[in-house]
Design a protein around this motif. Structure first.
Motif, PDB file in Angstrom:
ATOM      1  N   THR A 120      36.744  32.601  39.027  1.00 11.82           N
ATOM      2  CA  THR A 120      37.463  33.866  38.935  1.00 11.82           C
ATOM      3  C   THR A 120      37.460  34.560  40.290  1.00 11.82           C
ATOM      4  O   THR A 120      36.653  34.245  41.178  1.00 11.82           O
ATOM      5  N   ALA A 121      38.360  35.528  40.448  1.00 11.72           N
ATOM      6  CA  ALA A 121      38.420  36.274  41.706  1.00 11.72           C
ATOM      7  C   ALA A 121      37.110  37.015  41.964  1.00 11.72           C
ATOM      8  O   ALA A 121      36.682  37.158  43.114  1.00 11.72           O
ATOM      9  N   TYR A 129      43.821  39.701  39.862  1.00 14.31           N
ATOM     10  CA  TYR A 129      43.936  38.591  40.807  1.00 14.31           C
ATOM     11  C   TYR A 129      43.724  37.263  40.093  1.00 14.31           C
ATOM     12  O   TYR A 129      42.885  37.155  39.203  1.00 14.31           O
ATOM     13  N   ALA A 130      44.488  36.276  40.529  1.00 11.75           N
ATOM     14  CA  ALA A 130      44.435  34.960  39.892  1.00 11.75           C
ATOM     15  C   ALA A 130      43.151  34.228  40.255  1.00 11.75           C
ATOM     16  O   ALA A 130      42.579  34.434  41.336  1.00 11.75           O
ATOM     17  N   PRO A 131      42.682  33.338  39.376  1.00 10.78           N
ATOM     18  CA  PRO A 131      41.501  32.521  39.701  1.00 10.78           C
ATOM     19  C   PRO A 131      41.810  31.521  40.802  1.00 10.78           C
ATOM     20  O   PRO A 131      42.970  31.247  41.117  1.00 10.78           O
ATOM     21  N   THR A 132      40.772  30.950  41.373  1.00 18.31           N
ATOM     22  CA  THR A 132      40.888  29.990  42.461  1.00 18.31           C
ATOM     23  C   THR A 132      40.292  28.660  42.033  1.00 18.31           C
ATOM     24  O   THR A 132      39.210  28.618  41.441  1.00 18.31           O
ATOM     25  N   ASN A 190      39.327  40.555  37.993  1.00 12.29           N
ATOM     26  CA  ASN A 190      39.748  39.345  37.277  1.00 12.29           C
ATOM     27  C   ASN A 190      41.093  39.501  36.578  1.00 12.29           C
ATOM     28  O   ASN A 190      41.808  38.518  36.367  1.00 12.29           O
ATOM     29  N   SER A 191      41.462  40.733  36.219  1.00  9.19           N
ATOM     30  CA  SER A 191      42.766  40.943  35.590  1.00  9.19           C
ATOM     31  C   SER A 191      43.886  41.088  36.616  1.00  9.19           C
ATOM     32  O   SER A 191      45.045  40.765  36.337  1.00  9.19           O
ATOM     33  N   THR A 233      37.187  25.900  38.518  1.00  8.67           N
ATOM     34  CA  THR A 233      37.997  27.114  38.560  1.00  8.67           C
ATOM     35  C   THR A 233      37.076  28.331  38.605  1.00  8.67           C
ATOM     36  O   THR A 233      36.222  28.515  37.731  1.00  8.67           O
TER      37      THR A 233
END
Length: 584
Positions: free
Chosen positions: A213-214, A197-200, A194-195, A211
């Motif tokens: 999290t990765a 990679y960006a959320p989707t 999560n730190s 939204t």
């Protein structure tokens, strides 16, 4: 290098553990830790997995199906005990629990690779994803049903007489260590993914967006996939092992059973001991174990409203501090006996659960503890309209007004009493003197607001215990909670530490694997596995957040009485000559 070739003798009890015996314990324990790690991964990630494989359904429904798949793993454990217990008594301990670890490891790895419902639905076969997931979960449960008995029997049959409790206690640590390992891997993976990679942002079927999290999108697969490394290590170690000395002796003499299932359960002289092992040992052990490790986690999260991260941190520390108790009580059982420790643990737990859980509430959520004592809440309803909300697999629906009211209050950890009204009268919840009809469209929102105004804390109340990182436990409130949870874990170690040795010693060699596995897995898979659902139904029925504790208390007391009267002390039994007689 091969291990497990020496036959233990009675005069070896006082000597140090040999390197060969250490490898036997390591091989058996490591594989069992791995199997429990695999099994717990799914339970910890059930909500995320539900979103991946049951996404065609609304959130509440897909969570139900995810929990149903989790429950399936518990329900099939006794069948795994029968299948692999029979195999272990006929062809040997080593090969049988080599098979179980392969099944568990491959199934777990495949969960990490399994395409989601959405992915497969693009090809018109979305249904394959959840069906395959359910099949993999059932394979995991079957494998776990065979693994424990094999590991316990294998270690016990290698242990010197007078040290079986201590040696098998290492197996008993594996469930706790597997849970702890799964929590560590999940928290570490979640934090990194999560730190980094960006959320989707995803678009829902109704046009709204969510939204994710990765970790929710793809990172959850990593803990399942890395299990292949643990599988490779475990299989390599187990391939170096020899068959257990007791089975070798029995095979050389030609006394092994040709039909372990019918001999173990079709003949009353043997079957009665399986029944007594269930009611006089494993049922009480199971509910104490599940209360200390699983219901405690459920209680502080779902009832005391402690956030998931903090709850996991508190439980993890209690496991770290208390796990040594397995070895202590296993070793102590070699000196004073299995019965006094197991039955003593059941009795002490039964007598102290109410004050301990009350203290847990007072320390973890002091505002809730105060509100329960001060705020009067009454459900005015016709008792005939109320259901007992027992829902172990999450598929039942309770739609009556009484059920809706009680379920809402139980989930909010509200203490309430029920007041009977005439048939046909609407159900009303009275909070601090004000009535709220269940039929009102804003019932849930209005009652929640009234409870908050009256003093029941919201989920973000600053007095609720909260940890900011895994070592944030050094305050009076947090140390008190960790201390209470550690006491509950110590109860677990009392009943669970000596149980493997007690079960192994209770049955003859020729049907030992089969006979001990079934009562163990019925006790733990069914009596223990049904504890959270049963306890919640009891809480909803009575309006007392502690009333669910009567389930483990009553079963623990029943086990104490039956075990005290009917279960023999077995610590001095010679399991090498006890091969052609029924347990007695």
């Amino acid at each position: 290098m091969t291990v497990g070739t020496a036959v233990p003798r009675a005069d070896e009890a006082a000597r140090p553990m040999t390197s060969s015996e250490k490898r036997v314990i390591l091989a058996s324990s490591l594989g069992t830790v791995f199997e429990w790690y695999d099994f717990y991964l799914y339970g910890s990630l059930a909500a995320i997995i539900g979103a991946q494989f049951f996404s065609v359904y609304p959130e509440a429904t897909r969570n139900i199906f995810a929990l149903l798949a989790f429950a399936a793993g518990f329900l099939v454990r006794p069948f795994g005990a029968l299948v692999f217990g029979r195999l272990g008594d006929m062809v040997g301990r080593k090969y049988t629990f080599l098979i179980t670890i392969l099944i568990m490891g491959i199934s777990t790895f495949c969960v990490g690779l399994l395409p989601s419902y959405t992915t497969l639905n693009a090809y018109g076969i979305g249904w394959v994803a959840p069906v395959t997931l359910l099949g993999l979960r059932m394979l995991q449960g079957l494998a776990l049903g065979g693994e424990y008995g094999g590991a316990a029997v294998y270690v016990a049959e290698h242990a010197p007489r007078g040290r079986r409790g201590f040696y098998t206690a290492f197996i008993q640590t594996t469930a706790t260590l597997g849970l702890l390992l799964s929590l560590i891997i999940i928290l570490s993976t979640q934090g990194y993914v999560n730190s980094a990679y960006a959320p989707t942002v995803v678009t829902n079927a109704d046009g709204t967006t969510t939204t994710l999290t990765a970790f929710q999108v793809w990172g959850w697969r990593i803990p399942f996939l890395v299990s292949v490394a643990l599988l490779a290590i475990s299989v390599w170690i187990r391939l170096q092992m020899h068959e257990s000395p007791a089975f070798q002796k029995m095979k050389a003499e030609g006394t092994q059973s040709k039909a372990p299932l019918s001999e173990a359960f079709g003949q009353w002289r043997n079957a009665k001991w399986a029944l007594l092992a269930l009611l006089g040992l494993t049922a009480g052990q199971a509910v104490v174990w599940y209360t200390g490790q699983f219901y405690a986690l459920f209680f502080i999260q779902s009832i005391l409203k402690v956030d998931q991260f903090t709850a996991n941190v508190m439980i993890a520390w209690s496991l770290i501090l208390g796990t040594g108790g397995f070895l202590f009580f296993g070793s102590l059982s070699d000196r004073i006996g299995r019965k006094p420790i197991i039955l003593g643990g059941c009795l002490i737990a039964a007598l102290t659960y109410f004050p301990l859980f009350n203290l847990l509430t007072a320390n973890a959520n002091p505002a809730l503890h105060e509100a329960q004592a001060r705020v009067a809440v009454v459900v005015k309803t016709n008792p005939a309209e109320c259901s007992f909300q027992f829902n172990p697999v999450g598929t039942a629906k309770f739609t009556k007004e009484c059920d809706i009211a009680k379920a809402l209050l139980a989930r909010s950890a509200v203490s309430y009493r029920t007041e009977a009204v005439p048939a046909g009268s609407p159900t009303v919840v009275n909070v601090a003197g004000k009535d709220f009809p269940v039929s009102d469209a804003t019932f849930a929102k209005s009652v929640t607001a009234a409870l908050t105004e009256a003093g029941y804390p919201a989920a973000n109340n600053p007095t609720i215990i909260k940890a900011s990182n895994p070592i944030d436990i050094f305050s009076g409130q947090k140390l008190a909670v960790v201390g209470i949870l550690t006491i509950l874990v110590l109860y677990v170690t009392m009943v669970y530490g000596p149980i493997a040795a007690a079960l192994v010693e209770l049955f003859p060699t020729r049907i030992r694997y089969t006979s001990m596995s079934l009562p163990y897995h019925i006790g733990n898979g069914w009596f223990g596995g049904l504890l959270p659902a049963t306890a919640f139904a009891m809480v909803a029925q009575t309006g007392d957040i502690y009333f669910g504790l009567w389930y483990p208390i009553v079963i623990a007391l029943v086990t104490f009485v039956i075990g005290l009267i009917f279960i023999p002390e077995t610590k001095d039994r010679d399991i090498f000559t006890f091969d052609d007689q029924p347990a007695r």
